[in-house]
Every structure is written in structure tokens, then in C-alpha cells.
Design a protein around this motif. Structure first.
Motif, PDB file in Angstrom:
ATOM      1  N   ARG A 117      48.048  38.507  46.992  1.00  0.00           N
ATOM      2  CA  ARG A 117      48.045  37.124  46.508  1.00  0.00           C
ATOM      3  C   ARG A 117      49.036  36.252  47.255  1.00  0.00           C
ATOM      4  O   ARG A 117      48.747  35.107  47.577  1.00  0.00           O
ATOM      5  CB  ARG A 117      48.368  37.105  45.019  1.00  0.00           C
ATOM      6  N   ARG A 138      30.036  38.962  45.537  1.00  0.00           N
ATOM      7  CA  ARG A 138      30.963  38.076  44.838  1.00  0.00           C
ATOM      8  C   ARG A 138      31.222  36.815  45.654  1.00  0.00           C
ATOM      9  O   ARG A 138      31.802  36.858  46.731  1.00  0.00           O
ATOM     10  CB  ARG A 138      32.265  38.821  44.574  1.00  0.00           C
ATOM     11  N   TYR A 193      33.311  34.456  45.675  1.00  0.00           N
ATOM     12  CA  TYR A 193      34.639  34.078  46.164  1.00  0.00           C
ATOM     13  C   TYR A 193      35.031  34.901  47.383  1.00  0.00           C
ATOM     14  O   TYR A 193      35.714  34.402  48.279  1.00  0.00           O
ATOM     15  CB  TYR A 193      35.699  34.140  45.062  1.00  0.00           C
ATOM     16  N   LEU A 196      37.324  30.075  42.391  1.00  0.00           N
ATOM     17  CA  LEU A 196      36.377  31.059  41.861  1.00  0.00           C
ATOM     18  C   LEU A 196      37.050  32.349  41.444  1.00  0.00           C
ATOM     19  O   LEU A 196      36.472  33.147  40.715  1.00  0.00           O
ATOM     20  CB  LEU A 196      35.294  31.355  42.912  1.00  0.00           C
ATOM     21  N   LEU A 197      38.273  32.596  41.902  1.00  0.00           N
ATOM     22  CA  LEU A 197      38.852  33.908  41.615  1.00  0.00           C
ATOM     23  C   LEU A 197      39.804  33.905  40.429  1.00  0.00           C
ATOM     24  O   LEU A 197      40.077  34.955  39.867  1.00  0.00           O
ATOM     25  CB  LEU A 197      39.542  34.491  42.864  1.00  0.00           C
ATOM     26  N   VAL A 198      40.298  32.742  40.008  1.00  0.00           N
ATOM     27  CA  VAL A 198      41.238  32.773  38.881  1.00  0.00           C
ATOM     28  C   VAL A 198      40.475  33.052  37.578  1.00  0.00           C
ATOM     29  O   VAL A 198      39.317  32.706  37.432  1.00  0.00           O
ATOM     30  CB  VAL A 198      42.065  31.467  38.728  1.00  0.00           C
ATOM     31  N   LYS A 199      41.198  33.694  36.655  1.00  0.00           N
ATOM     32  CA  LYS A 199      40.549  34.117  35.419  1.00  0.00           C
ATOM     33  C   LYS A 199      40.441  32.973  34.422  1.00  0.00           C
ATOM     34  O   LYS A 199      39.436  32.774  33.798  1.00  0.00           O
ATOM     35  CB  LYS A 199      41.347  35.258  34.774  1.00  0.00           C
ATOM     36  N   ALA A 200      41.513  32.239  34.252  1.00  0.00           N
ATOM     37  CA  ALA A 200      41.492  31.207  33.218  1.00  0.00           C
ATOM     38  C   ALA A 200      42.324  29.995  33.607  1.00  0.00           C
ATOM     39  O   ALA A 200      42.003  28.872  33.260  1.00  0.00           O
ATOM     40  CB  ALA A 200      42.024  31.778  31.905  1.00  0.00           C
ATOM     41  N   ASP A 201      43.376  30.216  34.355  1.00  0.00           N
ATOM     42  CA  ASP A 201      44.350  29.166  34.619  1.00  0.00           C
ATOM     43  C   ASP A 201      44.028  28.476  35.933  1.00  0.00           C
ATOM     44  O   ASP A 201      44.361  28.962  37.014  1.00  0.00           O
ATOM     45  CB  ASP A 201      45.743  29.803  34.689  1.00  0.00           C
ATOM     46  N   ARG A 241      45.132  25.614  37.000  1.00  0.00           N
ATOM     47  CA  ARG A 241      46.078  24.562  37.381  1.00  0.00           C
ATOM     48  C   ARG A 241      46.472  24.648  38.853  1.00  0.00           C
ATOM     49  O   ARG A 241      46.505  23.641  39.565  1.00  0.00           O
ATOM     50  CB  ARG A 241      47.310  24.612  36.496  1.00  0.00           C
TER      51      ARG A 241
END
Ligand code: HEM
Lengths: 309, 203
Positions: free
Chosen positions: B44, B113, B115, B166-171, B173
Motif C-alpha cells: 500500500r 478484478r 481494480y 475501486l479497492l477501498v472497502k468503505a472509506d 475519503r
């Protein structure tokens, strides 16, 4: 079929259960303060717990405490893995009241330390598999959720158990942004909740739970992905309807109600076939039901396994 | 004299700043500070620095012109190459550490996938830009076609942001922040290239 594993669900049986419990509490009380873990003063930090070992523990190398307490998903304190360790001290985990209500004969609220005195604690060393394809081996201390549910006398109409985390943005800074619809919600089918593996954990490595791991009390369901293990619980409700669960509300295409560990069903954005055990470089194969199939596969007979993610 | 010294230090300083995030990863590695999940952390971190350097590369031209920092232009190529390096390392960690060079698994990942597909395409587009950054190659190209080719950086940065979204789960920002940065840089560039043309037309 839904409740095939749930014991004693006839309303008339349940009174006996309560009587039994009252008697046992009395005996425990008479036997001295042996079971009293950390009653009275509120422990600012970890306090030792009294517990017995349990045969459901697995014999695998435990993940070091630093990793278990330093690498967490607990969005109430931020979405980074290190955020909970940094910010969870803002939460006051004592005094703490849990409400158990819904379809049961003896609903009510109870103080966490009173609850800990009421049930004998056991150590359960379980595998923990996160939906993000990493895993740990964690020595929890707690008591079976079944003991608590039996003690409140579930009505025969109760089919599900719904759980809620504390909601208080002053104590939980992550709740100031609506990443998830707060409070965090989880749920189990009643027979899943009554399975002997299902644990309410109040400790870790022999000590009371650190805040970042869900103090003072959290759910542990070792055959399910970690997001099912709701933390810092304030309410447990017996219900006849399948409860809404946070991750399913957020992304119904990615997270199901069941959340059973299944290497054959990918998350839409990554494969679940393998996992990285924290502390190891090479990945391991993920086991169906996280290796607990013998104890729980019967719960899902006749259901489409692809619906069980 | 002092000025000459400062000038002599400028290039190594820029080099050190570009390398710092990578050196930090090594430092954290030697001091066991790469979190409980080093593969995820390094993957990351490198991805994020890839995206940041892409944004920096885009910012250089604008800053040189409009913030009156013409000397920055000397380092545009180097910053762009560091963007390529961070993305290439990001990909290497993905292939080697995250997927242990399991090519069947990797192939399925790229195909299935979105992303990953987008990330891979963005990396593929970066290759010709890196190759044509070599002075010898650049000299052999028409300046106009070199510039046209290198405008691809905008496309690549947009793809990087899409990959992140496309890869973040929920956040969302952080992806939103980078989307805003890339949009601003692109907008500023469009405004800047529209202005002189208008001026010419008026004149
Ligand atoms: C221009 C090219 C690319 C850019 C700018 C880029 C950027 C990023 C960024 C910003 C992140 C998120 C970091 C974070 O969460 O803090 C990321 C994560 C990731 N990228 Fe890339 N990336 C690129 C290409 C690739 C390629 C070619 C692959 C693999 C084929 C890839 C695979 C991944 C994976 C697997 C993650 C982590 C997902 C997770 O942890 O859930 N990326 N990338």
C-alpha cells in the motif's frame, strides 16, 4: 430446520434453566470470590482474569500479543489498522452496561463485572480469519454466548440474535464520519449463537480485553470472518427476524449475513483461497469454516454454500 | 560562492527527497516497524507513493510556469521516473510477496478484478513513457510526438485514482482527495493551455 441445534427452546423448559442458574450463582458466591475477576474498581488497563482451559482450543502457535493488539479493524476508531491502538483509549470500558432483551422471559441490563462473575470463564484459543485474507491465532478468555442466552430464557419464537456496539462519537472518534451507518450491528441465527464454539470474550492472553480488541465484551465466532465478531457490545436482542448487519447494509454484494469462511467463494475484489497468517511470509490455504467444519457444517446442511459468504 | 554551493546541493537534495519514502520502508523494515502485516503495508505504501509521484510530476510543469519555479523543470524527468519506480516496485511486491508468483492466480486476478485490470493497464502505459524519457530516445523523437505521448500521464493518474477508488472497502475519503488533486491539476492545465490560444486569437 433453522434451529435444529438449539437446545431447550420450549418456553416451559426455560424456567428450570433459570432456577439452575440462580442456584449455581449462589454456589459460586458461597465458594468465595474465586470467580470475581475485576469487580468494583474500574480497571484503567488490563487486569488479570481467572479462567480454566478448554478442550475447544486449537494447538497452533499463538499470534504475539503486540500484533493482536496493534493490528485491528475497528472502524469506530478509524479505518487504518493502527488507528484502534492509537485512539481506543478514548473509550471508557468501565463501568459498562449490557442490555439483553427482545424475545426472552427475563430481559434486563447488567453491569459487565456482574456478568463476568455470573459465568465461569474459559480460555479458548481460536483461529481468527479476517475477510481481508489474513489470520491470527488468539487466546480469548470468555464464556459461551449460549450460557447468557439460556439465562434470559429465550422464547420459542426467537430465531435470531442481534448485537449492537456502543455509539458515542465522543468516545469513538471514527463515528464522527459516516463510513458505516452507526452503531455497528451484527447478527447470528439462534442455532449459531447457541453453538458451543460461539464465545462472548471478555479477555485476551489472560487479561481483560484491551479497548482496541472490543472491550469490555465482544463476540467471537471462529468459523466466520472477523467482521462478524462485533466489539464493545451494549445490546443483545433476541428476535424472530433476520437482523440487519453493518457490512451487508454497506455493500450487500460483497458481504453476506452468514460470513462463513469459505475458500471457494471469492470476495468480489480478492480471492479467499489463501490467507496470510500474521507473522508468516508464505500464505496458507484457507480451510472451509476456518477449520471448524466438524463442529458447525451441520448447521448449514441444505443451504447453498455460495450464499454463505 | 554560497549560491554555487546551494546549486551543487540542489540535485542530490531532490534525489534524496525522491528516494526518502523507499529508504523509510527499509528503515522500518530493519527496525520491525512495518506493522503486523508487512506485505500489505509495503504494497500500500508503494502504491500510494506511486500515485503521489504521478501527481507531483503533473504539478511540476504548472509550478514551474505559474509559481515561478523554472528550475523545477530540470527535475521533471527524474520525478516522473521515480513515479515509475514506485509503481514498478508496487507491482513487484504484488507479484512476489502478495501472490508468491502464482501466475495462474495472478492471471485470474488481473482478468476478474477491475481494480487490478486498471492498475495493470496504467502500469503498461507508464512503460513507453519511462523508455522515452531516456535522453537518447527523446532526441530521436519529434518534440511534438514526444509531448503528445507524455500527455498520457494525465490518463495514467486518472486510472491510478480509479484503481484506488475501486479497492477501498468503505472509506473513500483518501481516494476522493487524490481525485480532487488530479482533477485540479488537469483543470489548471486545460485552463493554461486554453489561455494563450485565446490570447493569440485575440491578437
Ligand atoms: C499507475 C499504477 C498504479 C498506481 C498509481 C497504484 C496506486 C495504488 C494505491 C494508491 C493503492 C492504495 C494504497 C492504500 O490503500 O493506502 C494501491 C493498492 C493496491 N494496488 Fe495499486 N497502483 C498501481 C498499479 C497497480 C498494479 C499494476 C497492481 C497489480 C497488478 C496493483 C495492485 C494493488 C493492490 C493489490 C493494492 C492493495 C489492495 C488492498 O490492500 O486491498 N496496483 N495501489
Amino acid at each position: 430446520m433453522l434451529i435444529r441445534n438449539a437446545p431447550d427452546l420450549k418456553d416451559c423448559d426455560v424456567t428450570d434453566q433459570g432456577l439452575y442458574l440462580a442456584r449455581r450463582q449462589f454456589i459460586a458466591g458461597a465458594a468465595g470470590l474465586g470467580l470475581a475477576a475485576c469487580g468494583g474498581a474500574s480497571p484503567a488497563s488490563a487486569a488479570p482474569l481467572k479462567y480454566s482451559p478448554n478442550r475447544m482450543s486449537i494447538d497452533e502457535n499463538k499470534t504475539p500479543l503486540d500484533d493482536v493488539t496493534g493490528y485491528n479493524n475497528f472502524y469506530e476508531f478509524g479505518t487504518g489498522k493502527e488507528d484502534p491502538a492509537a485512539y481506543a483509549k478514548m473509550m471508557r470500558s468501565r463501568p459498562w452496561t449490557i442490555t439483553v432483551d427482545g424475545l426472552c422471559d427475563r430481559p434486563g441490563s447488567v453491569d459487565i463485572d456482574e456478568l463476568i462473575r455470573r459465568f465461569p470463564l474459559e480460555e479458548r484459543i481460536y483461529r481468527m480469519r479476517c475477510v481481508e485474507a489474513w489470520s491470527m491465532v488468539i487466546p480469548w478468555v470468555g464464556f459461551p454466548l449460549a450460557s447468557l442466552i439460556k439465562s434470559v430464557g429465550p422464547k420459542s419464537s426467537a430465531k435470531y440474535v442481534a448485537f449492537e456496539t456502543l455509539r458515542d462519537p465522543r468516545q469513538m472518534p471514527g463515528q464522527r464520519s459516516a463510513v458505516i451507518q452507526w452503531p455497528y450491528r451484527e447478527g447470528l441465527r439462534l442455532d449459531e449463537a447457541m453453538n458451543p464454539l460461539t464465545l462472548l470474550a471478555v479477555g485476551l492472553y489472560g487479561q481483560t480485553l484491551p479497548n482496541q480488541n472490543g472491550a469490555p465484551i465482544r463476540l467471537v465466532v471462529p468459523w466466520k470472518y472477523g467482521f462478524k465478531g462485533i466489539k464493545s457490545i451494549v445490546r443483545i436482542r433476541l428476535t424472530d427476524r433476520r437482523p440487519q448487519t453493518s457490512w451487508q447494509m454497506l455493500a450487500p454484494g460483497e458481504y453476506g449475513f452468514y460470513g462463513n469462511v469459505n475458500p471457494a467463494v471469492d470476495h468480489p475484489r480478492w480471492s479467499q483461497a489463501k490467507e496470510r497468517r500474521i507473522g508468516e511470509f508464505f500464505r496458507r490455504k484457507t480451510l472451509p469454516f476456518n477449520g471448524y467444519g466438524e463442529q458447525v457444517a451441520h448447521l448449514y446442511r441444505g443451504l447453498d454454500p455460495r450464499k454463505l459468504y | 560562492m554560497a549560491r554555487a554551493n546551494a546549486a551543487r546541493l540542489e540535485s542530490p537534495a531532490v534525489w534524496a527527497l525522491c528516494a526518502a519514502p523507499l529508504l523509510l520502508i527499509f528503515y522500518w523494515g530493519f527496525t520491525s516497524q512495518l506493522t503486523a502485516n508487512p506485505v500489505e503495508f509495503v504494497l500500500r505504501d508503494l502504491g500510494l507513493w506511486g500515485l503521489r509521484f504521478l501527481c507531483l510530476t503533473l504539478a511540476v510543469t504548472l509550478l514551474a510556469k505559474y509559481a515561478n519555479l523554472p528550475w523545477l523543470m530540470r527535475y521533471r524527468r527524474r520525478i516522473g521516473l521515480w513515479a515509475f519506480a514506485y509503481v514498478a516496485l508496487h507491482l513487484t511486491v504484488y507479484l512476489g510477496a502478495a501472490h508468491e508468483f502464482d501466475w495462474a492466480e495472478i492471471g485470474a486476478d488481473i482478468a476478474k478484478r477491475p481494480y487490478i485490470t486498471i492498475g495493470m493497464a496504467a502500469f503498461a502505459l507508464l512503460i513507453p513513457l519511462a523508455v522515452t524519457s531516456a535522453a537518447a530516445v527523446r532526441r530521436r523523437m519529434k518534440p511534438r510526438s514526444w509531448r503528445a505521448l507524455h500527455r498520457l500521464v494525465y490518463v495514467i493518474a486518472i486510472m491510478g485514482v480509479a484503481h484506488y477508488f475501486l479497492l477501498v472497502k468503505a472509506d473513500i475519503r483518501s481516494p476522493l482527495l487524490y481525485a480532487a488533486i488530479v482533477a485540479t491539476l488537469l483543470g489548471a492545465r486545460l485552463v493554461a493551455s486554453a489561455r494563450p490560444r485565446k490570447a493569440r486569437a485575440a491578437g
